[in-house]
Design an enzyme around this catalytic site. Sequence first.
Site, mmCIF file in Angstrom:
data_model
loop_
_atom_site.group_PDB
_atom_site.id
_atom_site.type_symbol
_atom_site.label_atom_id
_atom_site.label_comp_id
_atom_site.label_asym_id
_atom_site.label_seq_id
_atom_site.Cartn_x
_atom_site.Cartn_y
_atom_site.Cartn_z
ATOM 1 N N GLY A 30 -4.561 4.126 3.474
ATOM 2 C CA GLY A 30 -4.412 5.258 4.536
ATOM 3 C C GLY A 30 -5.355 6.265 4.242
ATOM 4 N N ASP A 142 -5.436 14.961 -5.326
ATOM 5 C CA ASP A 142 -4.426 14.589 -5.855
ATOM 6 C C ASP A 142 -4.324 14.621 -7.752
ATOM 7 O OD1 ASP A 142 -1.721 13.291 -5.822
ATOM 8 O OD2 ASP A 142 -2.451 11.272 -5.818
ATOM 9 N N HIS A 166 -1.055 14.487 -3.469
ATOM 10 C CA HIS A 166 -0.264 13.474 -2.623
ATOM 11 C C HIS A 166 1.458 13.488 -3.030
ATOM 12 C CE1 HIS A 166 -3.752 11.925 -0.169
ATOM 13 N NE2 HIS A 166 -4.422 12.526 -1.105
ATOM 14 N N ARG A 274 6.513 0.584 -4.425
ATOM 15 C CA ARG A 274 6.182 0.232 -5.780
ATOM 16 C C ARG A 274 7.510 0.121 -6.540
ATOM 17 N NH1 ARG A 274 3.686 3.628 -8.118
ATOM 18 N NH2 ARG A 274 3.808 5.532 -6.615
ATOM 19 N N ASP A 373 9.653 11.718 -3.350
ATOM 20 C CA ASP A 373 8.537 11.196 -2.795
ATOM 21 C C ASP A 373 7.823 12.125 -2.279
ATOM 22 O OD1 ASP A 373 6.702 9.213 -2.216
ATOM 23 O OD2 ASP A 373 8.513 7.826 -1.630
ATOM 24 N N LEU A 377 4.836 6.663 3.112
ATOM 25 C CA LEU A 377 4.058 6.590 4.589
ATOM 26 C C LEU A 377 5.088 5.055 4.905
ATOM 27 C CD1 LEU A 377 0.496 6.838 3.438
ATOM 28 C CD2 LEU A 377 2.015 8.223 4.617
ATOM 29 N N GLU A 381 5.533 3.911 8.782
ATOM 30 C CA GLU A 381 4.878 2.684 9.176
ATOM 31 C C GLU A 381 5.675 1.750 10.046
ATOM 32 O OE1 GLU A 381 1.388 2.513 5.536
ATOM 33 O OE2 GLU A 381 3.219 1.115 5.520
HETATM 34 C C1 GDG Z 1 1.585 8.368 -2.788
HETATM 35 C C2 GDG Z 1 2.913 9.383 -2.909
HETATM 36 C C3 GDG Z 1 2.542 9.576 -0.429
HETATM 37 C C4 GDG Z 1 3.095 -1.035 -0.320
HETATM 38 N N1 GDG Z 1 3.373 -2.236 -0.446
HETATM 39 C C5 GDG Z 1 2.444 -2.960 0.051
HETATM 40 C C6 GDG Z 1 1.560 -2.245 0.712
HETATM 41 N N2 GDG Z 1 2.054 -0.828 0.674
HETATM 42 C C7 GDG Z 1 1.338 0.388 1.393
HETATM 43 C C8 GDG Z 1 2.454 0.731 2.114
HETATM 44 C C9 GDG Z 1 2.022 2.048 2.396
HETATM 45 C C10 GDG Z 1 1.444 2.445 1.088
HETATM 46 O O1 GDG Z 1 1.211 1.198 0.366
HETATM 47 C C11 GDG Z 1 2.679 3.206 0.029
HETATM 48 O O2 GDG Z 1 2.466 4.601 0.389
HETATM 49 P P1 GDG Z 1 3.937 5.333 -0.193
HETATM 50 O O3 GDG Z 1 3.690 6.776 0.571
HETATM 51 O O4 GDG Z 1 5.063 4.888 0.253
HETATM 52 O O5 GDG Z 1 4.023 5.522 -1.750
HETATM 53 P P2 GDG Z 1 2.828 6.028 -2.895
HETATM 54 O O6 GDG Z 1 2.046 4.655 -3.176
HETATM 55 O O7 GDG Z 1 3.875 6.309 -4.033
HETATM 56 O O8 GDG Z 1 1.858 7.086 -2.539
HETATM 57 C C12 GDG Z 1 3.664 9.221 -1.673
HETATM 58 C C13 GDG Z 1 1.407 8.747 -0.469
HETATM 59 O O9 GDG Z 1 0.704 8.960 -1.900
HETATM 60 C C14 GDG Z 1 0.389 9.309 0.426
HETATM 61 O O10 GDG Z 1 0.034 10.757 0.140
HETATM 62 O O11 GDG Z 1 3.179 9.344 0.822
HETATM 63 O O12 GDG Z 1 4.845 10.419 -1.648
HETATM 64 O O13 GDG Z 1 3.956 8.836 -3.867
HETATM 65 O O14 GDG Z 1 0.805 2.448 3.071
HETATM 66 O O15 GDG Z 1 2.291 0.217 3.577
HETATM 67 N N3 GDG Z 1 0.709 -2.612 1.485
HETATM 68 C C15 GDG Z 1 0.425 -4.064 1.555
HETATM 69 N N4 GDG Z 1 1.408 -4.843 0.673
HETATM 70 C C16 GDG Z 1 2.261 -4.622 0.141
HETATM 71 O O16 GDG Z 1 2.571 -5.276 -0.914
HETATM 72 N N5 GDG Z 1 -0.605 -4.524 2.132
#
Ligand code: GDG
Length: 731
Positions: A30, A142, A166, A274, A373, A377, A381
């Site tokens: 992102g 971050d 983040h 994750r 969290d 995202l 999504e």
């Molecule tokens: C940190 C903060 C904050 C996940 N699994 C797969 C996959 N994803 C993508 C999702 C999403 C991203 O990874 C995960 O983002 P999150 O926001 O849910 O969580 P964190 O990784 O913990 O991120 C969080 C973020 O930073 C942004 O500032 O929102 O709070 O902890 O985009 O779609 N994508 C694919 N395969 C997967 O198996 N292709």
Amino acid sequence: MRRLIIVSNRLPLTVSKRKGELVFTRSAGGLATGLGSIYRDFESIWVGWPGISKDELSPSEEQEISAKLKEEGFYPVFLTHDDVGLYYYGFCNKTIWPLFHYFYLYMEYDDASYEAYRRINQKFCEKVLEIARDEDLIWVHDYHLMLLPEMLKKSMEDVVVGFFLHIPFPAFEVYRLLPTRVEILKGLLGADLIGFHIYDYVLHFLNSVTYLLGYEHTMGEIEVGNRIVKVDSFPMGIDYERFASSIENRRVQRELRRLKRQLDGKKLLLSVDRLDYTKGILHRLEAYELFLERYPEYIEKVILLMVAVPTRTGMEHYMDLRREVEETVGRINGRFGTVGWTPIWYLYRSIPFETLCTLYNAADVALVTPLRDGMNLVAKEYIAAKDRTRDGVLVLSEFAGAAKEMGEAILVNPNDVLGLSEAIRAALEMPRDEKLERCASMQERLKRYTVKRWANDFVESLIKVERKLKGLVLMKVNRFILEDFAKRFADAEKRLLLLDYDGTLVPFAERPERALPDEELLRLLSGLSNVSTVVIISGRDRKVLEGWFGSLNVGLVAEHGAWIREPSGDWHLLEPVSNHWMEQIRPIMELFVDRTPGAFVEQKEFSLAWHYRRCDPKLGAVRARELKNTLSQLVFNLNLEVIEGNKVVEVRNANINKGRAAIHWVEKDAWDMIFSCGDDWTDEDMFSVLPDTAVTVKVGALTTQAKYVVESYADVRKMLESFLERVADES
Ligand code: GDG
């Protein structure tokens, strides 16, 4: 074109080695998408770790990587296996990550890891310094790089630095557990703009800054020495179109058809995260189990598809969690499963983008239930991917930053397992119209506030802060400005001077009664009163003011505007006020005196002041804040106001302030020049009501409604003297 230097732990690309050859893989995160849109207005440069350990690379390979990446504007920072172990797996993920997500019992701290964290931040700093020029904008990302802003500012004073966190910034009570809490705050305050996902984190951060460093803030602006640091919230969005249009993708359509066949009419619940202890995976499983137990009619009718993406796999808590999750999944599947039905489909791996979109499209309900969290995202999504059908229901934890923007989701407390199991049922049984309506309104918001918009907003704010910093230089009263004031003063026929006393005309003394006006000041005021209307507008009580200035031909305002003395010498109340409330408030202030060595209460006719100038500065600031909070709650709806002055917390009637008193004087005549000077928050009321043509000067602080700033009371006296000299010269 102006340059934007982005600094993050990881570059948006991974270098690896396959059969001895270097392989470069782009990641479409992102952040990269959001920043992509800025590429048009800026030349973008990205500094970060390319994901391969330095130990695996020969010097020539490092050079090869650097040369290749440079073509794309990427500048690698090479880290060894040990660096990553101590800095990334150590301080970042054993200390900061658990603490900032309120898992403080998981927090481990050791000096060696922190030392490595400092050293690696320094390493990033050196890399940036190799590239950066004064006119560049730098945006640091971050929790891996929280010391970097200060390091950059120390090396390049003029460069503008932004920082975005983040993950959550925890409440002060939790943040204060961090052994290196002060260093980290100072590191962050090197930035000119600090961004968080939501306003709660902003408040937590500001609180920590006040409690630990004693810096005050107004409207999210903190004064740090001669700089202003802006703190604000920027909720991160997603690449909406990418998810909304995913249904047009052939592969998604194919996978969707296959999945629908496999589901065979069963409802699909989905979770994607994750495999991290912050994501609430075990609570979710427990809730699902309870749901099946309480609503057996759903047996063989639903499937929970749980994607758990491997992360930080070698770390103790992550290994434990994986074991526990797998045991729980096995237990639930064993307990409820039938020959043709498995209640949980569990995938411990990452999945391709198209599969992710297929799942988003297919799922009837998404369970996004982290215990904490920063944003999350996945929640956004999922809703975006429903662009056509709009028939998905989002069950969202109120502890995810996303909950602030997605009120139409079913919001849950993931610790309340029963409540969560009820939410699953409510989601499955939600009427179609309601689903469509809720989904549509969330989509409207997500469409507007995309990741591009987020990135642009942040950079725009950074530029605004930069302008403000430049403006501050212009606000400082220099020789030329002073000359202009003096000329305007001399040219005017009717002149009004509204002057605060403590901190403005005299320096602060340890006890208020010791800050007497000196001979020089009395002479100056007397001289000014011969050629203008001089009003001393103070928070002091009238007896003191009368005692000190009674013999001069000046107007006096006591107790922030409660009392007025006309030049004729008569005192009168600006309007009727009461002081019965003091009986209740005074004991509370006394209690804070007992708890704070050096503090004392001053009782005036219409206000009570708690002074802490003689206290230990840190303790004083902490107690002042506590007192202010306590009093604010007590005086709520009593028509009283709790105000903070310079080392003083004061309670007074709400409709009394220096602004109203200033108007009293302004309305007396058609003034050709109004000149007003003050040093603390109570003077802001005065600055804000004066006409645009007035010259307003703040002493000391930079955050102000005044048009100009000077450093100390001595500068004010110099200004006033120059007024007199100029009048004398011209007559
Ligand atoms: C940190 C903060 C904050 C996940 N699994 C797969 C996959 N994803 C993508 C999702 C999403 C991203 O990874 C995960 O983002 P999150 O926001 O849910 O969580 P964190 O990784 O913990 O991120 C969080 C973020 O930073 C942004 O500032 O929102 O709070 O902890 O985009 O779609 N994508 C694919 N395969 C997967 O198996 N292709």
